[in-house]
Design an enzyme around this catalytic site. Structure first.
Site, short mmCIF file in Angstrom:
data_model
loop_
_atom_site.label_atom_id
_atom_site.label_comp_id
_atom_site.label_asym_id
_atom_site.label_seq_id
_atom_site.Cartn_x
_atom_site.Cartn_y
_atom_site.Cartn_z
N VAL A 18 6.98 -6.19 4.84
CA VAL A 18 8.08 -5.66 5.65
C VAL A 18 7.58 -4.64 6.67
O VAL A 18 8.24 -4.39 7.68
CB VAL A 18 9.15 -5.03 4.73
CG1 VAL A 18 8.64 -3.71 4.14
CG2 VAL A 18 10.45 -4.81 5.48
N GLY A 43 0.11 -4.25 5.45
CA GLY A 43 -0.83 -5.02 6.24
C GLY A 43 -0.95 -6.47 5.82
O GLY A 43 -1.62 -7.25 6.50
N SER A 44 -0.33 -6.87 4.71
CA SER A 44 -0.43 -8.26 4.30
C SER A 44 0.55 -9.12 5.07
O SER A 44 1.56 -8.63 5.59
CB SER A 44 -0.15 -8.40 2.79
OG SER A 44 1.22 -8.11 2.51
N LYS A 92 9.65 -10.01 -6.41
CA LYS A 92 10.85 -10.84 -6.20
C LYS A 92 11.04 -11.87 -7.30
O LYS A 92 12.07 -12.54 -7.35
CB LYS A 92 10.78 -11.51 -4.82
CG LYS A 92 10.81 -10.50 -3.68
CD LYS A 92 10.61 -11.16 -2.33
CE LYS A 92 10.62 -10.10 -1.23
NZ LYS A 92 9.49 -9.14 -1.36
#
Length: 369
Positions: free
Chosen positions: A299, A294-295, A254
């Site tokens: 999303v 998994g973080s 991002k």
């Protein structure tokens, strides 16, 4: 896996056959268990043999292979489990206890990337290593994999005492002889950061601490700036002051032409790190992540909740492409990036290829993937 099942009859799991695509193994027996076909023979095997469960014992299996097996098993109503991915087994042992249900990470994973372990060992073995944000999902896995390489000291720095304590318990259980230091501190506290670096004099730093929830940062701009920008500046200045030679900032895709506050703050954090690398000549680099399965903030948990509630699964745009990797795989590539870093390097880990700023758009070199 078969040896483990045979040694533990109390598990009630009796191996009846292998499926393997290696033609040289066909019609042979391994530990007294026959190879009855190839993977594509799974449907026929389930029809003609008494099978109560299927185990996917291929830690490096890509998502295509896992989907092939799970689709057939669901059609036939046969339960299935899997071994963890290759990167999840680093430093661990293959055992029945590691069998688990197949989840979305298994279905999406790619073939594992090739890792140059010798470089990572040189960078970490016998070194004093500090990890910021060590209680987070990425920071904790970085600590776990660093511990595998036998550092002289591992310093876990974080703002949340509970998460740091839990990370320490996990590491102490697996690496009881490794020296740890736990530091509860806020990276926005400049004097405290300089004190920590002066006391422990880390030779390697992994800076993962950050605010990363995009919608939350839109409504909490001041905290996004103080944590992601000023906090990073404090870490970089403290590291430079005591002569830390190797530093890696964990960033995000991002930060590519940022369209939101979180992305903008991380882009500025990148510029701080790369400017320091240029000024000092030290190997300070940046690694950009895409979606890490998994973080915290990924999303994927959102998609799983939406599926569990019967949908719909919301996407940003029908034509948008997302790139996924597991936490252990992402972290192992971070360690390799650190070992390869020569200074002023910016790495993109399966992010949006070809969307980084071009010449004149920022003081950094081309992305290395």
């Amino acid at each position: 896996m078969v040896r483990e099942l045979q040694r533990n009859p109390q598990l009630g799991l009796h191996p009846v056959g292998y499926l393997d695509d290696d033609l040289t193994k066909q019609k042979h027996q391994i530990h007294g268990v026959p190879v009855v076909g190839k993977l594509t023979d799974l449907r026929r095997t389930l029809d003609h043999r008494s099978v109560n469960e299927v185990i996917i014992a291929i830690p490096s299996a890509g998502g295509k292979v896992v989907r092939l097996v799970t689709d057939v098993c669901r059609l036939k109503g046969i339960p299935f489990r899997t071994m963890p991915g290759l990167f999840e087994l680093i430093g661990g042992k293959v055992s029945v206890n590691r069998l688990r249900e197949v989840d979305i990470a298994d279905l999406l994973r790619r073939e594992p990337a090739q890792i140059q372990d010798e470089l990572v060992g040189v960078a970490l073995t016998g070194k004093r290593v500090l990890v910021t944000g060590a209680g987070g999902s990425i920071g904790r896995e970085i600590c776990r994999q660093i511990a595998h390489w036998g550092p002289q000291m591992l310093i876990l720095l974080g703002h949340g005492e509970n998460s740091i304590f839990e990370a320490m318990l996990e590491l102490r259980e697996d690496f009881p002889s490794l020296p740890f230091q736990l530091v509860i501190a806020d990276i926005r506290d400049k004097p405290r950061m300089h004190s920590v670096f002066t006391d422990f004099r880390p030779q390697v730093v992994f800076h993962t601490a950050a605010h990363k929830h995009v919608p939350l940062m839109e409504s909490n701009i001041q905290d996004a700036i103080t944590n992601n920008i000023i906090g990073t500046r404090n870490i970089v200045q403290a590291a430079s002051a005591i002569g830390t030679k190797l530093l890696v900032l964990i960033s995000t895709d991002k930060a590519v032409r940022p369209a939101n506050v979180m992305g903008a703050t991380k882009r500025i954090a990148e510029m701080i790190v790369l400017e320091a690398a240029h000024r000092t000549g030290h190997a300070y680099s940046v690694v950009r992540f895409g979606n890490v399965l998994g973080s915290r903030g990924s999303v994927v948990p959102l998609f799983k909740r939406q599926i569990a509630h019967g949908g719909p699964v919301t996407v940003t745009h029908p034509d948008m492409k997302r790139y996924f990797m597991t936490i252990p795989e992402a972290v192992h590539l971070v360690l390799q990036a650190a070992a390869m870093g020569k200074g002023r390097s910016l790495y993109a880990e399966y992010g949006s290829a070809g969307t980084h700023p071009g010449p004149g758009r920022g003081p950094h070199p081309p992305i290395r993937t």
